[in-house]
Design an enzyme around this catalytic site. Structure first.
Site, short mmCIF file in Angstrom:
data_model
loop_
_atom_site.label_atom_id
_atom_site.label_comp_id
_atom_site.label_asym_id
_atom_site.label_seq_id
_atom_site.Cartn_x
_atom_site.Cartn_y
_atom_site.Cartn_z
N ASP A 444 0.82 -1.21 0.00
CA ASP A 444 0.00 0.00 0.00
C ASP A 444 0.86 1.26 0.00
O ASP A 444 2.08 1.22 0.23
CB ASP A 444 -0.93 -0.01 1.22
N ASP A 502 -10.71 2.13 -2.89
CA ASP A 502 -11.21 1.78 -1.56
C ASP A 502 -12.73 1.85 -1.49
O ASP A 502 -13.32 1.40 -0.50
CB ASP A 502 -10.62 2.74 -0.51
#
Length: 705
Positions: A444, A502
């Site tokens: 990430d 997301d």
């Protein structure tokens, strides 16, 4: 006659001339043709009013300041600030094995440039250029373009994408400008608008027909793409990585490779160009065993429990996933030292003793014994001010010590330009992967770069990822950056999957996933079934609709299966089985996108004899009955056995929806199927069921003749 060199794909041709002045100039960039014997370009260009006496057509390496007023290939200066103009004086050309190679040198600037243009499987062209300092003085580069190509005079529209966190890949459809259009990212990553790429459509081009140009940079940092009109009547399409002021200085003998540019030119519309980009990116991906295997069903822990987990909770969650057919479990954020929320811990890459007193290895082994792969979230490019690493090494954070460094998500960016930083991070990741049966990393990156680290920051990240992959070649990596903030062909050399957003709301995902597919293939597109209501939007959607949307990429789950109703649990399990049954068509195959009437959009995956079609309705219908859906991608010479496999929607068992009464033909399509001629399906269309808002009808087409 002219000395021309041509490079061809099935649909396109690039034709350049080596003229009498020793320059390489463009003659054609567009639809496939055979140039034959051509008169020299100089003989075709007469004098024009208010022009220089010496003609300056578009060169392969256009020079600044000498009569060419469009974008230059190179802009540079000496340490004293004086301009360096790269204007090749000698060029050589070679054509071999589907590659055009050009070597251009300039004794005045003492720079040389090497460019290779290669035809890739699937039809795209790859442009790879390198600039070298042949002199005795340093040269500071302000710009090195990866490509400057001509577009035809009827290039009228530009398709590009913009975005933000939770709203990635918003399609922008604009008329080509009379002046200049530019798409820029200065955030240190390629950005939530997706890859650094754009489409240019000629007059009347659409999804399925017409001449289309699409170019993307294989680069994950700051970038610029521009389309500008030349007063000759055509447009110029350029692409480049952006440098920080003074960042790139070539010492004598040093060279710089520009990021590769991938250029698709298709006469089969946007879908044709899209498929070329998919093939090009597939040629970059490094699969662990050399070829892509079945893409496993994921269960990611993030939205199921966020930071609130320990070994017992994770084991229970993994068991619940295994019971419904999950194949890979990914432990997300919150597993490492001091990480109880997002205020601390980044950089201290050892298991948290409160949550995991025995470390991660026993947990991972227990999950592997369930028949699942074990994956782990990590964010190596970030550092928390509240961490042991930062307290010991504040200099590891990106940016100087003379100004405050702004935080985002309570974190700073670590300086990937530094060898000692990359060595530290490699040792941390290597230790985890050596001690624990981790077969998958979710890598990430949760903030923009401020202060910036320039191109060297991106190159440092590539270097670390390459080193980790070399040491652990069996480990897959997923790229994520606040969702889809760094999804591009540059990352494709280091990752096997990219997290789209997301935001897992299924309605939001429809357009996001179509935007993702503009440049990147579906097997790389992380697409999960989220909770309802959605954690990002608060909207509620039926489990069947959420699962059908997730099936169009690399399928996963981002919820706790134990919280589902009995009916939803069974429905999700059935969709997982459906995905496993059909993923051989969903991945590694051709993809087609289109629009029907009355709000229907569709997506098809497959090859010459076998196709899977998703007909998607996001909003209520306006018409009384659905019109048939025309499918121009099917071979009109074939006969197609057609079946309606599933409809993902609110079936009414938990939501109280009334049963929809379907025409008889829908029952026939569901049961034994119906044969249609390819020409009927292409021009009239396949019958659609009556669909509620937020539903997906899935069809299978198999050629019988």
């Amino acid at each position: 006659m002219a000395r021309v060199f041509s490079l061809h794909s099935d649909e396109a041709s690039l034709v350049l001339e080596h003229d009498d002045a020793g320059q390489i100039v463009w003659r054609h960039c567009g639809a496939r043709l055979e140039p034959g014997e051509l008169p020299a370009l100089a003989d075709m260009r007469g004098p024009a009013t208010f022009s220089l006496d010496e003609d300056r057509p578009l060169a392969l390496a256009p020079a600044a300041g000498l009569g060419w007023f469009g974008p230059a290939l190179v802009t540079a200066h000496r340490p004293d600030g004086s301009q360096v103009i790269f204007a090749p004086e000698e060029c050589s050309t070679a054509l071999a094995d589907g590659k055009l190679s050009f070597e251009c040198s300039d004794a005045t600037s003492q720079l040389s440039y090497h460019l290779t243009i290669e035809t890739l499987a699937g039809g795209a062209f790859r442009l790879a250029g390198t600039l070298r300092n042949e002199g005795l003085e340093s040269v500071a580069l302000d710009r090195l373009a990866s490509a400057v190509i001509p577009l035809p005079s009827d290039a009228e529209r530009i398709i590009s994408y913009r975005g933000r966190h939770n709203e990635e890949l918003v399609e922008c459809n604009e008329m080509a400008p009379e002046h200049r259009w530019e798409r820029i990212s200065r955030r240190g990553i390629s950005g939530h608008g997706g890859p650094p790429g754009a489409y240019a459509l000629t007059r009347d081009a659409g999804r399925h027909t017409g001449l289309v140009f699409a170019m993307q940079l294989a680069w994950s940092g700051d970038n610029s793409l521009a389309i500008e009109r030349d007063d000759e009547g055509y447009h110029l399409f350029s692409a480049e990585a952006l440098f920080q002021p003074g960042e790139i200085v070539l010492a004598p003998g040093e060279e710089l490779a520009a990021p590769e540019a991938i250029l698709a030119i298709s006469s089969a519309g946007r879908n044709g160009a899209m498929c070329q980009h998919h093939s090009a990116v597939r040629s970059i991906i490094g699969w662990q065993d050399g070829t892509m295997g079945p893409r496993p069903v994921h269960l990611n822990s993030w939205e199921a429990c966020y930071f609130n987990h320990d070994a017992q909770r994770i084991i229970e969650l993994a068991k619940a996933g295994a019971d419904i057919g999950v194949e890979r479990f990914v432990l997300d954020d919150g597993w490492f030292k001091g990480r109880h929320d997002d205020t601390a811990g980044l950089g201290d890459w050892t298991p948290d003793q409160e949550k995991y007193p025995d470390g991660l290895a026993p947990l991972a082994r227990e999950i592997v014994e369930m028949g699942l792969e074990f994956g782990l979230w990590i964010e190596p490019e970030m550092i928390s001010p509240e961490s042991e690493l930062y307290r010991a090494h504040p200099e590891y954070a990106l940016g100087g010590q003379d100004r405050n460094r702004p935080t985002a998500r309570n974190q700073l960016v670590i300086d990937m330009r530094r060898t000692d930083v990359r060595d530290y991070l490699f040792e941390c990741v290597d230790r985890i992967l050596s001690d624990t049966p981790v077969s998958y990393l979710k890598w990430d990156h949760n903030r923009d770069h401020a202060p910036p680290g320039g191109a060297a920051q991106t190159s440092g990240t590539y270097s670390l990822m390459k080193r980790i992959r070399g040491a652990h070649p069996k480990v897959e990596i997923e790229g994520c950056a606040g969702g889809g903030g760094r999804s591009d062909a540059g990352m494709a050399a280091y990752v096997n999957r990219l997290w789209t957003s997301d935001n897992i709301d299924a309605v939001s995902r429809i357009n996001m996933q179509r935007g993702f597919l503009a440049f990147l293939p579906p097997e790389m597109m992380g697409s999960h079934v989220g909770a309802s209501p959605s954690h990002a939007t608060g909207r509620s959607q039926a489990i069947g609709f959420r699962a059908a949307i997730a099936c169009m990429g690399h399928f996963g789950i981002e919820l706790d299966p134990r919280g589902l109703t009995k009916n939803d649990h069974a429905e999700l399990k059935a969709w997982i089985e459906f995905y496993k049954q059909w993923r051989h068509l969903l991945h590694g195959r051709s993809v087609q996108l289109g629009e029907g009437t009355d709000g229907i959009v569709w997506q098809a995956h497959g090859h010459a004899d076998n196709w899977l079609l998703f007909a998607i309705r996001s909003a209520p219908a306006h018409d009384r009955r659905p019109r048939p859906l025309a499918l121009p991608f099917l071979d009109q010479r074939r006969t197609w056995s057609t079946r309606l496999l599933r409809v993902g929607e609110n079936c009414g068992e938990s939501g109280g929806a009334r049963t929809l009464h379907q025409p008889q033909i829908i029952s026939a399509l569901k049961n034994e199927g119906i044969e249609f001629s390819g020409s009927w399906l292409a021009h009239n269309g396949v019958p659609l069921p009556i669909q509620r808002a937020e539903s997906v009808a899935v069809y299978h087409f198999e050629a019988t003749t």
